[in-house]
Motif scaffolding. Structure first.
Motif, PDB file in Angstrom:
ATOM      1  N   ASP A   8      20.751  64.990  35.264  1.00 37.98           N
ATOM      2  CA  ASP A   8      19.313  64.788  35.053  1.00 37.98           C
ATOM      3  C   ASP A   8      18.666  65.883  34.210  1.00 37.98           C
ATOM      4  OD1 ASP A   8      18.165  66.946  36.784  1.00 37.98           O
ATOM      5  OD2 ASP A   8      19.172  65.842  38.362  1.00 37.98           O
ATOM      6  N   ALA A   9      19.370  67.021  34.083  1.00 41.87           N
ATOM      7  CA  ALA A   9      18.806  68.126  33.298  1.00 41.87           C
ATOM      8  C   ALA A   9      19.212  68.028  31.823  1.00 41.87           C
ATOM      9  CB  ALA A   9      19.281  69.453  33.872  1.00 41.87           C
ATOM     10  N   LEU A  10      20.035  67.026  31.480  1.00 39.69           N
ATOM     11  CA  LEU A  10      20.514  66.929  30.092  1.00 39.69           C
ATOM     12  C   LEU A  10      19.471  66.184  29.236  1.00 39.69           C
ATOM     13  CD1 LEU A  10      24.308  66.187  30.690  1.00 39.69           C
ATOM     14  CD2 LEU A  10      23.158  68.386  30.365  1.00 39.69           C
ATOM     15  N   PRO A  11      19.426  66.525  27.946  1.00 36.46           N
ATOM     16  CA  PRO A  11      18.356  65.996  27.085  1.00 36.46           C
ATOM     17  C   PRO A  11      18.423  64.488  26.848  1.00 36.46           C
ATOM     18  CG  PRO A  11      19.499  67.850  26.058  1.00 36.46           C
ATOM     19  CD  PRO A  11      20.287  67.494  27.269  1.00 36.46           C
ATOM     20  N   VAL A  12      17.259  63.914  26.635  1.00 34.65           N
ATOM     21  CA  VAL A  12      17.144  62.469  26.453  1.00 34.65           C
ATOM     22  C   VAL A  12      16.371  62.159  25.163  1.00 34.65           C
ATOM     23  CG1 VAL A  12      14.934  62.129  27.660  1.00 34.65           C
ATOM     24  CG2 VAL A  12      16.704  60.387  27.852  1.00 34.65           C
ATOM     25  N   ARG A  13      16.672  61.019  24.558  1.00 37.03           N
ATOM     26  CA  ARG A  13      15.840  60.505  23.456  1.00 37.03           C
ATOM     27  C   ARG A  13      15.006  59.356  24.015  1.00 37.03           C
ATOM     28  NH1 ARG A  13      19.757  59.457  18.294  1.00 37.03           N
ATOM     29  NH2 ARG A  13      17.755  59.123  17.245  1.00 37.03           N
ATOM     30  N   GLN A  14      13.808  59.193  23.503  1.00 36.79           N
ATOM     31  CA  GLN A  14      12.948  58.086  23.959  1.00 36.79           C
ATOM     32  C   GLN A  14      12.570  57.213  22.764  1.00 36.79           C
ATOM     33  OE1 GLN A  14       9.598  59.882  26.022  1.00 36.79           O
ATOM     34  NE2 GLN A  14      10.647  59.665  28.006  1.00 36.79           N
ATOM     35  N   PHE A  15      12.882  55.927  22.889  1.00 38.48           N
ATOM     36  CA  PHE A  15      12.581  54.959  21.836  1.00 38.48           C
ATOM     37  C   PHE A  15      11.498  53.990  22.318  1.00 38.48           C
ATOM     38  CE2 PHE A  15      16.871  56.453  21.263  1.00 38.48           C
ATOM     39  CZ  PHE A  15      16.917  56.728  19.903  1.00 38.48           C
ATOM     40  N   VAL A  16      10.618  53.637  21.410  1.00 36.36           N
ATOM     41  CA  VAL A  16       9.536  52.717  21.762  1.00 36.36           C
ATOM     42  C   VAL A  16       9.757  51.420  20.993  1.00 36.36           C
ATOM     43  CG1 VAL A  16       7.031  52.402  21.842  1.00 36.36           C
ATOM     44  CG2 VAL A  16       7.992  54.705  21.979  1.00 36.36           C
ATOM     45  N   ARG A  17       9.770  50.300  21.753  1.00 36.17           N
ATOM     46  CA  ARG A  17       9.975  48.988  21.112  1.00 36.17           C
ATOM     47  C   ARG A  17       8.797  48.700  20.193  1.00 36.17           C
ATOM     48  NH1 ARG A  17      13.752  46.461  19.239  1.00 36.17           N
ATOM     49  NH2 ARG A  17      14.152  44.314  19.772  1.00 36.17           N
ATOM     50  N   CYS A  18       9.081  48.329  18.972  1.00 37.74           N
ATOM     51  CA  CYS A  18       8.007  48.188  17.997  1.00 37.74           C
ATOM     52  C   CYS A  18       8.444  47.201  16.926  1.00 37.74           C
ATOM     53  CB  CYS A  18       7.733  49.572  17.396  1.00 37.74           C
ATOM     54  SG  CYS A  18       6.556  49.535  16.084  1.00 37.74           S
ATOM     55  N   SER A  19       7.845  46.009  16.963  1.00 41.16           N
ATOM     56  CA  SER A  19       8.313  44.962  16.049  1.00 41.16           C
ATOM     57  C   SER A  19       7.843  45.191  14.621  1.00 41.16           C
ATOM     58  CB  SER A  19       7.847  43.594  16.552  1.00 41.16           C
ATOM     59  OG  SER A  19       6.451  43.610  16.658  1.00 41.16           O
ATOM     60  N   GLU A  20       6.888  46.100  14.442  1.00 38.99           N
ATOM     61  CA  GLU A  20       6.332  46.242  13.077  1.00 38.99           C
ATOM     62  C   GLU A  20       7.244  47.034  12.137  1.00 38.99           C
ATOM     63  OE1 GLU A  20       3.176  49.827  12.799  1.00 38.99           O
ATOM     64  OE2 GLU A  20       2.650  48.296  14.247  1.00 38.99           O
ATOM     65  N   GLU A  57      17.038  45.858  26.355  1.00 41.39           N
ATOM     66  CA  GLU A  57      15.906  44.988  26.061  1.00 41.39           C
ATOM     67  C   GLU A  57      14.633  45.657  26.533  1.00 41.39           C
ATOM     68  OE1 GLU A  57      16.644  41.250  27.875  1.00 41.39           O
ATOM     69  OE2 GLU A  57      18.284  40.786  26.501  1.00 41.39           O
ATOM     70  N   ALA A  58      13.566  45.453  25.771  1.00 44.19           N
ATOM     71  CA  ALA A  58      12.283  46.024  26.178  1.00 44.19           C
ATOM     72  C   ALA A  58      11.165  45.219  25.530  1.00 44.19           C
ATOM     73  CB  ALA A  58      12.193  47.480  25.742  1.00 44.19           C
ATOM     74  N   GLU A  59      10.059  45.136  26.219  1.00 43.77           N
ATOM     75  CA  GLU A  59       8.874  44.485  25.662  1.00 43.77           C
ATOM     76  C   GLU A  59       8.237  45.413  24.633  1.00 43.77           C
ATOM     77  OE1 GLU A  59       7.643  41.461  26.772  1.00 43.77           O
ATOM     78  OE2 GLU A  59       9.374  41.283  28.111  1.00 43.77           O
ATOM     79  N   GLY A 109      18.043  58.080  40.105  1.00 46.78           N
ATOM     80  CA  GLY A 109      17.848  57.120  39.035  1.00 46.78           C
ATOM     81  C   GLY A 109      18.174  55.740  39.560  1.00 46.78           C
ATOM     82  N   PRO A 110      17.837  54.707  38.779  1.00 45.78           N
ATOM     83  CA  PRO A 110      18.090  53.331  39.208  1.00 45.78           C
ATOM     84  C   PRO A 110      19.557  52.946  39.014  1.00 45.78           C
ATOM     85  CG  PRO A 110      17.072  53.344  37.037  1.00 45.78           C
ATOM     86  CD  PRO A 110      17.189  54.774  37.458  1.00 45.78           C
ATOM     87  N   SER A 111      20.008  51.941  39.760  1.00 46.09           N
ATOM     88  CA  SER A 111      21.385  51.468  39.602  1.00 46.09           C
ATOM     89  C   SER A 111      21.562  50.740  38.283  1.00 46.09           C
ATOM     90  CB  SER A 111      21.745  50.490  40.725  1.00 46.09           C
ATOM     91  OG  SER A 111      21.627  51.125  41.945  1.00 46.09           O
ATOM     92  N   ARG A 112      20.507  50.027  37.865  1.00 48.83           N
ATOM     93  CA  ARG A 112      20.591  49.242  36.626  1.00 48.83           C
ATOM     94  C   ARG A 112      19.645  49.835  35.591  1.00 48.83           C
ATOM     95  NH1 ARG A 112      23.250  44.381  37.425  1.00 48.83           N
ATOM     96  NH2 ARG A 112      23.549  44.730  35.207  1.00 48.83           N
ATOM     97  N   SER A 113      20.077  49.755  34.330  1.00 43.78           N
ATOM     98  CA  SER A 113      19.231  50.274  33.247  1.00 43.78           C
ATOM     99  C   SER A 113      17.882  49.571  33.257  1.00 43.78           C
ATOM    100  CB  SER A 113      19.887  50.002  31.890  1.00 43.78           C
ATOM    101  OG  SER A 113      21.168  50.578  31.841  1.00 43.78           O
ATOM    102  N   ALA A 114      16.835  50.333  33.078  1.00 41.81           N
ATOM    103  CA  ALA A 114      15.497  49.734  33.050  1.00 41.81           C
ATOM    104  C   ALA A 114      14.630  50.522  32.077  1.00 41.81           C
ATOM    105  CB  ALA A 114      14.886  49.785  34.444  1.00 41.81           C
ATOM    106  N   PRO A 115      13.707  49.815  31.388  1.00 45.03           N
ATOM    107  CA  PRO A 115      12.822  50.566  30.497  1.00 45.03           C
ATOM    108  C   PRO A 115      11.863  51.442  31.301  1.00 45.03           C
ATOM    109  CG  PRO A 115      12.365  48.194  30.377  1.00 45.03           C
ATOM    110  CD  PRO A 115      13.433  48.388  31.401  1.00 45.03           C
TER     111      PRO A 115
END
Ligand code: SAH
Length: 357
Positions: free
Chosen positions: A161-173, A204-206, A241-247
């Motif tokens: 949990d202390a390791l770095p993460v990237r964050q992506f935002v769903r964006c259709s444009e 998948e993400a909205e 954390g959750p068992s399944r990937s979630a946005p």
């Protein structure tokens, strides 16, 4: 976490994110680079245990149960020397409780090499003192890659949990369908994402939702998977954390024991994210290793006899029975750490199903 976080879930620091299409400035930093830098400073300079408390610090039963797990798994390794490795050992409490139990298992200590992956010189010193009473010569490593190649059992509690993460935002444009959150000063800015991780294509993400991908965690999973595929061993990863990937945005900070804004005071606050166990399991499995779980921490400890151990300890020290019971309840109760925390095991392909799964 840091139990604190399970209770106060989760005061989010709402901030305005600058508009999409923001130009890159020289000072902009990708979130994983920011987090890696901030946590290296934090763990190097601060006392993390004044900000949060972890399972081994709450109850000795946690480390003892893990020691029992190591003893069982060891029976399925080839005869001869083996490595007990721990990543992110904190104050050395988990290892010390596990070794106390392992000492009682005939012949195991003589066959065992202890290796610790820890970047913080401060914590290394504390770990050295915690383990001084045992007849072992621990070896410290900056990175998992330098761990020796031999049959092994690997433990990691609240390491991922202390390791770095990237964050992506769903964006259709934008053509690629994703923007990425970068850090500019104390704000996020969005840049069109480049260098998209393959893992992102599975998600998948909205529109507007955030998906977190941690290349550093996936690297650990892949590295463990390859080692397990090519030799005998098992790894136990415990985290929240959750068992399944979630946005969702799970980045959080603790500063002086309180939730804080993750972008303020980099290096003075503990930054963590929820671990995506599904992605870790998938990555490790893709190498040929086997994956078990995740199961909840409560079920895992229960399966491995934590309650029986509690009763034994309470009989031996009746004046401490109430504290012992409270401690184990914190680790196991579903509304505390028992449910949010998960346990995942990775093993070599021809290893038996490990205990607790
Ligand atoms: N496992 C311990 C401590 C968890 S805190 C416990 O349960 O109490 C996280 C630990 O991981 C600390 O020891 C920290 O110094 C270490 N750590 C953080 N980032 C690391 C990295 N990139 N490589 C190795 N260790 C790291």
């Amino acid at each position: 976490m840091r139990e604190f976080r399970t209770l106060s879930l989760r005061k989010k620091y709402k901030r305005s994110v600058m508009t999409i299409g923001e130009k890159t400035e020289m000072s902009d930093e990708r979130l994983d680079d920011f987090m890696g830098r901030a946590n290296a400073t934090y763990y190097g300079n601060c006392n993390p245990f004044s900000d949060f408390i972890t399972s081994p610090e709450i109850s000795q039963i946690f480390g003892e149960i893990l020691g029992g797990w190591v003893a069982v798994v060891k029976q399925h390794l080839p005869r001869g020397p083996f490595m007990l490795a721990e990543a992110g050992p904190g104050r050395g409490t988990l290892m010390s409780d596990a070794l106390r139990l392992l000492q009682r298992v005939p012949d195991i200590m003589a066959a065992m090499e202890v290796h610790l992956v820890e970047t913080s010189p401060r914590l290394r010193q504390i770990q050295k003192e915690a383990l001084a009473a045992f007849d072992i010569k621990p070896v410290w490593h900056d990175r998992i890659e330098s761990l020796p190649v031999m049959p092994f059992v690997f433990l990691g509690n609240e390491f991922l949990d202390a390791l770095p993460v990237r964050q992506f935002v769903r964006c259709s444009e934008v053509a690629c369908g994703w923007k990425e959150r970068w850090v500019r000063g104390e704000n996020f800015v969005l840049h069109e994402a480049s260098d998209l991780p393959a893992e992102l294509l599975l998600r998948e993400a909205e529109e507007g939702e955030i998906v977190e991908i941690s290349p550093a965690m996936l690297h650990v999973a892949e590295w463990l998977g390859n080692r397990l595929k090519n030799g005998m061993g098992a790894a136990l990863l415990i985290d929240y954390g959750p068992s399944r990937s979630a946005p969702g945005d799970s980045l959080q900070a603790l500063h002086k024991g309180r939730p804080a804004d993750p972008l303020m005071k980099p290096g003075e606050a503990d930054l963590t994210v929820h671990v995506d166990f599904e992605a870790i399991g998938r990555k490790a499995s893709s190498t040929g290793a086997r994956c078990f779980g995740p199961v909840t921490q409560g079920n895992f400890l229960s399966e491995l006899g934590a309650s029986a151990r509690l009763e034994q300890l309470c009989r031996a020290a009746p004046d401490q029975a109430a504290a012992l019971r409270t401690g184990l309840d914190r680790l196991m109760a579903p509304d505390r750490m028992g449910h949010l925390f998960k346990v995942l095991a990775l093993t070599s392909p021809d290893m038996m199903k490990p205990p607790g799964f």
